[in-house]
Enzyme design. Structure first.
Site, short mmCIF file in Angstrom:
data_model
loop_
_atom_site.label_atom_id
_atom_site.label_comp_id
_atom_site.label_asym_id
_atom_site.label_seq_id
_atom_site.Cartn_x
_atom_site.Cartn_y
_atom_site.Cartn_z
N ASP A 14 -1.37 -33.96 -33.17
CA ASP A 14 -2.82 -33.93 -33.38
C ASP A 14 -3.20 -33.63 -34.83
OD1 ASP A 14 -2.82 -34.14 -30.58
OD2 ASP A 14 -2.91 -31.97 -30.33
N GLU A 186 -11.35 -38.80 -26.55
CA GLU A 186 -11.21 -37.43 -27.06
C GLU A 186 -10.97 -37.48 -28.56
OE1 GLU A 186 -7.76 -35.76 -25.13
OE2 GLU A 186 -6.59 -37.56 -25.43
#
Length: 542
Positions: A14, A186
């Site tokens: 991420d 997301e």
């Protein structure tokens, strides 16, 4: 200058990148590992070094009891108004109908300074991100989770203004994007260029179906037009690419106007003949890593320079190459009185009643606590696997008087998946070396009755693990010279996201030192050093 991917090896998912002058920083997720968030630094986008772990106090993060792969999800790092801004989630529920999470903001003058205590933002969904607009106003974006039966869990991307003077969100939240056909929208990040607001998201789930998509609007609140060339990046259509799971990432622009995209990726183990018959793309014990791609702009849309599949090697920026110290062989001793940044613990910081670097000077002392299946207080200090082939080694002094006491070397994915080579106690043999495995919460002791007795005149026991791509095995020594392999070869793939039984997990394999005492007597183990060595196979070949 060529850059070889991945740029951050081992569990580093991420990525959120930002530039401050000539310096580049990437923040990555840490999930249940403490301290939270890893911040890496580079001068050239090629060479990276772990620089800080900013979420390092209980006042910022308390994950006691958090589930496996809960905790810190998708931090976002930015720089504005003369300081760093770090947004992160603490996810308390990972499976089921709900995703209970808390989103926070902390700030710091430098990455390695004492960061502020957190400002609570919201809990409507994870992956929050802060956008600094040209007029100085700031906006939080995050995905909204929908727990209603019959509804898709990803409701949309929400935007709300943040007032730093008041230390809170203001105004009403507005849904600005409902995602694309890939769903599971997301990881929102906002950018502004040439009069457009760009909304970068990750979709499709963070496994082999993963993608990144891009949309734009002339207005901050939308409507957002999706790129005709989406997805921005993926490997779902490229099963032979060595960089799988490509998605979730962020953009950075160099001073020369070059653009780059950092993104998560996973490198599967080479498939064995038996695995080639399985209907999957393999297993990634190193977890989700960070790679980088060059970006080009066409018709005010960003595109990956090599197409929407990631490249293993890219042309780097027009910058001087600045190598950093990042040795592939590192022996850590404990005379300095502090742990290196690459060592972490599970869920909470370990106080002096659990971890001490002064009670036995020059050694790491761990006072035995709960078992490796606990989500509360484990005395376990570990670091990530960063390569498919390496060796890790330690030396310990431990004097158990009960089978409830054990200390040694542990390879760990989560509370349900690990192996442990430990010094413990046996009723007739006294001190012994034993091997314990936990395979999707099924327990075994592969040595059976063939435990290794520790001679009475031996104070120090040396333990080693050798990882060789598909398998790993433990060894022991009583003098540090003569080594003996335990008669059990263990599969590497069982320490991966792709193997865990109930799915939905996001970390990677760790190796480290552990001590447990379920009798409650807190019996200590003293560790002299910890060696992590990726060069051992090359040395043997020579």
């Amino acid at each position: 200058m060529d850059i070889q991917n991945p740029i951050l090896t081992g569990f580093n998912p991420d990525p959120s990148i930002c530039r401050v002058g000539d310096d580049y920083y990437i923040a990555v997720s840490t999930f249940e590992w403490f301290p939270g968030v890893g911040i890496y630094h580079s001068k050239d986008l090629k060479h990276w070094q772990l620089a800080a772990r900013p979420v390092n106090r209980l006042s910022q993060l308390n994950m006691a009891g958090n589930p496996n792969s809960g905790g810190v999800w998708a931090p976002q790092l930015s720089y504005a108004d003369g300081q760093f801004w770090l947004i992160y989630s603490d996810v308390k529920v990972t499976n089921g109908q709900w995703k209970d999470c808390h989103n926070y903001l902390i700030t710091g003058e430098d990455t390695d300074s004492d960061w502020s205590d957190p400002v609570y933002l919201n809990g409507s969904g994870f992956d929050p991100s802060l956008f600094h607009d040209d007029d100085g106003r700031k906006y939080l974006v995050n995905m909204v989770w929908d727990p209603r039966v019959g509804h898709h869990a990803f409701y949309g991307i929400v935007l709300q203004e943040y007032d730093h003077r008041l230390g809170k969100l203001t105004g009403e939240p507005v849904i600005i994007f409902k995602g694309t056909k890939y769903r599971l929208t997301e990881a929102p990040h906002l950018y502004k260029k040439n009069g457009y607001y760009y909304l970068l998201t990750a979709e499709g789930g963070t496994t082999y179906h993963h993608v990144s998509t891009i949309a734009r609007s002339a207005s901050l609140t939308g409507p957002y037009e999706v790129s005709p060339d989406n997805p921005l990046i993926t490997t779902w259509n490229d099963p032979d690419n060595p960089l799988q799971k490509a998605g979730h990432g962020s953009f950075v622009e160099t001073p020369a106007g070059e653009w780059f995209f950092v993104h998560l990726t996973g490198r599967p183990l080479p498939k064995t003949e038996a695995e080639s018959l399985l209907d999957n793309r393999g297993y990634c014990p190193l977890g989700r890593e960070t790679a980088i791609q060059r970006v080009k702009w066409q018709n005010d849309w960003p595109k990956i320079a090599g197409g929407n599949n990631p490249s293993l090697t890219i042309k780097g920026p027009d910058l001087p190459e600045v190598p950093l110290s990042n040795p592939r062989k590192r022996k850590v001793t404990f005379e300095e009185g502090r742990l290196p940044l690459d060592f972490q613990t599970l869920r909470i910081p370990l106080g002096a009643d659990i971890l001490s670097l002064t009670d036995e000077p020059g050694k790491l002392r761990l006072y035995g606590k709960e078992s490796l299946t606990s989500t509360f207080t484990q005395a376990y200090v570990a670091r990530r696997w960063e390569a498919f082939r390496f060796r890790a080694e330690t030396r310990l002094q431990f004097n158990p008087v009960s089978f409830q006491q054990a200390a040694g070397l542990v390879n760990y994915y989560n509370t349900n998946n690990w192996t442990a080579c430990q010094v413990t106690w046996h009723e007739t043999l006294g001190r012994v070396i034993d091997l314990y495995t936990c395979d999707n919460f099924v327990f075994a002791q592969p040595l059976g009755e063939e435990k290794i007795p520790v001679p009475e005149d031996v104070a120090d026991v040396y333990l080693r693990v050798t990882v060789d791509v598909h398998s790993y095995w433990y060894s022991y020594s009583f003098d540090g010279e003569q080594w003996h392999d335990l008669p059990a070869v263990l599969p590497s793939y069982k320490l991966s996201d792709d193997y865990v039984a109930d799915g939905g997990f996001f970390t990677g394999a760790f190796v480290g030192m552990q001590c447990q005492d379920t009798s409650g007597r807190s019996t200590p183990a003293d560790f002299d050093y910890f060696l992590y060595d990726e060069t051992v196979f090359a040395e043997q070949a020579e």
